[in-house]
Design a protein around this motif. Sequence first.
Motif, PDB file in Angstrom:
ATOM      1  N   THR A 635       0.802  -1.215   0.000  1.00 43.69           N
ATOM      2  CA  THR A 635       0.000   0.000   0.000  1.00 43.69           C
ATOM      3  C   THR A 635       0.836   1.267   0.000  1.00 43.69           C
ATOM      4  O   THR A 635       0.369   2.308  -0.453  1.00 43.69           O
ATOM      5  CB  THR A 635      -0.932   0.009   1.233  1.00 43.69           C
ATOM      6  N   TRP A 663       1.274   5.421   4.087  1.00 40.87           N
ATOM      7  CA  TRP A 663       0.009   5.356   4.809  1.00 40.87           C
ATOM      8  C   TRP A 663       0.305   4.799   6.200  1.00 40.87           C
ATOM      9  O   TRP A 663       0.682   3.638   6.342  1.00 40.87           O
ATOM     10  CB  TRP A 663      -0.996   4.467   4.082  1.00 40.87           C
ATOM     11  N   ALA A 689      -7.155   3.212   2.009  1.00 41.48           N
ATOM     12  CA  ALA A 689      -6.047   3.211   1.058  1.00 41.48           C
ATOM     13  C   ALA A 689      -5.832   1.821   0.484  1.00 41.48           C
ATOM     14  O   ALA A 689      -5.906   0.823   1.190  1.00 41.48           O
ATOM     15  CB  ALA A 689      -4.777   3.693   1.738  1.00 41.48           C
ATOM     16  N   ALA A 704      -7.644   6.830  -2.084  1.00 36.25           N
ATOM     17  CA  ALA A 704      -8.230   5.966  -1.065  1.00 36.25           C
ATOM     18  C   ALA A 704      -9.652   5.644  -1.502  1.00 36.25           C
ATOM     19  O   ALA A 704     -10.481   6.542  -1.656  1.00 36.25           O
ATOM     20  CB  ALA A 704      -8.241   6.654   0.301  1.00 36.25           C
TER      21      ALA A 704
END
Length: 755
Positions: A635, A663, A689, A704
């Motif tokens: 991510t 994130w 996300a 997101a």
Amino acid sequence: MTDPLLPGDPERLGSVRLLGRLGAGGMGRVYLGRTTGGRLVAVKTVHAHLAAEPHFRERFRREAAAARAVTGAHTAAVLDADPASPVPWLATAYLPGVTLRGAVAAAGPLGVPAVRSLGAALAEALTSIHGAGLVHRDLKPSNVLVTAEGPRVIDFGIARALGDHGLTAAGDIVGTPGFIAPEQITGGSPVTAAADVFALGAVLAFAATGRNPFGDGTVAILLYRAVHEEPDLAGVPVEIRGLVADCLDKEPGQRPSVAAVLERTADPGSPLWWREEPLRSLVQGDEEDRPREHTAVVPTKRVTAPGPAPRPVPARAGRHRQLARRGVLVAGATTLTGLLGVSVVRGWGSPGPDGAQPDLEKGSAKPGALRWSVTTEFEAIDALLPTGGTVLLHGTLTGGSTGYVRARAASDGARRWELEASADVPHMWGVVDGNLVAPDVGLPVVDVGSGKSRVEADPIQRLPARWVAVVDGTVVSSYADEDDEKELEAVDPRTGASRWARELGGTEPPAVLGGTMLLARALRWEVLGVDAASGRTLWTYEGFKAGGDQLLAAAALPDAGNFGLLTTAGKLHIVRARGGERVAVAAETFPVTPGATAVGEAGGTGLLATAGTLHGFDPESGERRWRRPTLGVETSWQPRTGGLRGPVTAGGPGSAGGPVLHWSKADTLQALDPRSGEPRWTRRLTGIAKVPPVVAGDTVYAAAGDTCTALRLADGTPLREWVLPGIIDQLASDASGWYGRVGTSEVRAYNAVDG
């Protein structure tokens, strides 16, 4: 506009009124419908030209009849079907939800109690499927839907009646590599219910670790591993590892029965894990809003707007849940059943007489506006790569057997060229000195501007590359020849000419510093420094031999002139790039998760992402400087040329002074000072996300769910927000703005914002 597939009333099939289109492919279309009694259903129709084929219609009739016999709390019921209709159709229960793959990507691996609960649910679903005389044959994370009422198994489309082999051609392999059983690949024994148990074990391993038990790679590699190699269960908790290993036994007769799996996973006190955050926000919305949302999200008559108008950025009440609900509606209902599995190939086509391109929608040149969008109906787009005024799209033609790479102008989306390629999703393609390097999808070195190969024919006629690295103007790839001997081949990207070739055994993707490649071979305890210019071994690092440890991840630490090597035991070795000497071994042992751990560098600090934590370490001693919570490598770290991932920094890899962007939570973006680890700014955004942020100049773009937000790099001030028609599955940027891929059907290009 009247849908040409539907006879008569274009908004009704039998007693089902169609509310909107959910998805489409070369085999048919999927609609959201409502029965006369008010029940929401997913209606899947078949193209008329396929329905005219007796073989296809007979298969549809048999399997639709068998699928209607499947009942159970953890399956998506087939409610009705009409194989004899001029346009055959099938109606299934509509289940708003998010796939297990999407849930794990957004919220991380499940805990042991949740994995046990999932295993019991899947075993109950398979009991229902097998009880109807079917083998699912394609159980995988994307065919497990997590709903507000728990997990459901979907898509019996490629299921086959037990013992019925009459309607599939010899040599066909049905299923998804990495999850299908060895007997499905080799044909050495009949495909029985035991094949679904194998897939169940692979799904549980994925749920517990966030990665596939046979790793990543090309189709050929995954098939080979499933037949000949043991699964990697190092990250599976010990409490369930034995069950998973038993399910993944290569001998069908040695696997537990579905009843035995249910007995080993059943727990009356198991948690309702799908109702806990953050999954709850992904799978459950406000009940009173659902009928309105169903109709609004997928209008029957599609209209492509030039882009949403600017709107205030501050969060609105309930926005988080609304976002999750929109994404869930798309995720839960766009899957085409495998019953519609016949290949139909449509060509690239030509512009109309007025120059119009039917898949291209033009936009505006205003700052922040939609510049252009490409929407496909009979093809899938699975990757995009912007470079030097061009946007490269990779996709698959209908049927999944033929891939392509297409070039479009970044300015207006106009077509430039197209090349046939492998259907595999590229995971290591990149551009070097104006040349596309994509050996994993079978392309030679290609000039981005013209689409022409640098050579008359691909100089490497082997299986798709296992990895590729770009070192000092040389492209080095690892291939297997006809005898499965692992070879390295170095190519000049300007001409495509071979510079050197060397047999070196199985190697992993290398870390690169200067002209030196750090390569791990054999069982990953033998580490070499190889000169990219000549292919000569410069040095051998033997620091792992004594303890039997193996290399897990590595990266260059350019400011210190070192490599950082992380082992499977969590030990961090610092090795001099010039001579291969050990500089240091960190005293601390780091937590590691195979397949979800990466090493990198930013601003003179080494970075290590693993097990939900981002660590900063000294590139000379390996000692930890700081640590921060992070959502994970997939991510927060961007893929780079060659397949390895790297941290997102301002100015690109290795830039000095810029923050590290990641994130920290599923909805919180953070910019960290790389030396101190202190946040320069933190911004909570709308949604969950799924993809790493990207940086273009002084602007950060963060996606997101279905929302992308532009933020000022210096202080995180939001500049603008866009809401796209579905979940953003890939995000990219260049000097002109940003690009978002929505599923596999649409790519949108937006202009940069003022700010």
